[in-house]
Design an enzyme around this catalytic site. Structure first.
Site: not given
Ligand code: DX5
Ligand code: ZN
Length: 230
Positions: A41, A70, A141
């Site tokens: 992230m 991811h 998601m």
């Protein structure tokens, strides 16, 4: 990494001890997980920051199986090579991360990794219709990305069904990310998912010095999921 559709449990190390990633990865693999899910992230695409390619490279030797990375970052393309060199087997980018996601999928494969495309809860299945021949995995998601421990969004189950039908006979995994636990796992495997990411539901109550709890948590999700998997 060969393709098969059996249910795979992929613990997200977002819920692990950040000071102890190597031992945490070894513990979850010893306790029976299938893939290790690594959440990157950037504090820009999502409102949280985790780590980058050098951390992925550091944990790679501690993972025997699939390292599933991811990327919740934008832009994506400048960093693909670095994550591939860090040893990612799967690199997943978001369809919402930029205007040229088709090129991004090509670049991931060109760097020798499997290509994944992730969809936020507000994005329809149709957004990736023209990418299906370019991807190895679709990640649905089931929470808004950024944090572990959020509540599963049930409206996404219908999206999983739609994607399963759109994918047809292509060798494309359907991965679920967010709020997966023994109550939600069977809902998504029944709809066609085969890779279940779970952070809090795997790591809760355990630690590297008490790893049996990870095993119990993984088995609870798998048994609930496989019970209805056709
Ligand atoms: C959310 C991450 C997920 C998250 C899942 O942005 O992509 O992988 O860690 O966590 P749980 O299973 O706790 O919802
Ligand atoms: Zn994730």
């Amino acid at each position: 990494m060969s393709f098969e559709r059996s249910v795979k449990i992929a613990p997200s190390i977002l819920s692990a001890d950040f000071a102890n990633f190597g031992a945490e990865c070894e513990a979850i693999e010893t306790q029976g997980c299938d893939w290790v899910h690594v959440d990157v992230m950037d504090g820009h695409f999502v409102p949280n920051i985790t780590f980058g390619p050098s951390t992925c490279a550091a944990i790679r030797p501690h993972i025997k199986g699939v390292m599933d990375v991811h990327l919740m970052i934008a832009p994506v393309d400048p960093y693909i090579e670095a994550f591939a060199k860090a040893g990612a087997d799967v690199i997943t980018a978001h369809v919402e991360a930029g205007p040229h996601v088709h090129r991004t999928m090509q670049a991931i494969r060109a760097n020798g990794a499997k290509a994944g495309i992730a969809l936020n809860p507000g994005t329809p299945a149709s957004a990736i219709e023209y990418l299906l021949d370019l991807v190895d995995l679709v990640c649905v998601m089931t929470v808004n990305p950024g944090f572990g421990g959020q509540k599963f969004i049930h409206s996404q189950i219908e999206k999983v069904r739609q994607l399963k039908s759109m994918i047809g006979g292509r060798p494309v995994h359907i991965e679920i990310d967010g709020g997966v636990d023994p109550t939600t796992a069977p809902l998504v495997t029944q709809a066609g998912a085969d890779v279940l990411v779970a952070g809090s539901a795997v790591f809760k109550g355990g630690s590297v010095s008490n790893p049996d709890v990870y095993g119990q948590n993984i088995r609870a999700i798998r048994e609930a999921a496989v019970g209805v998997y056709a």
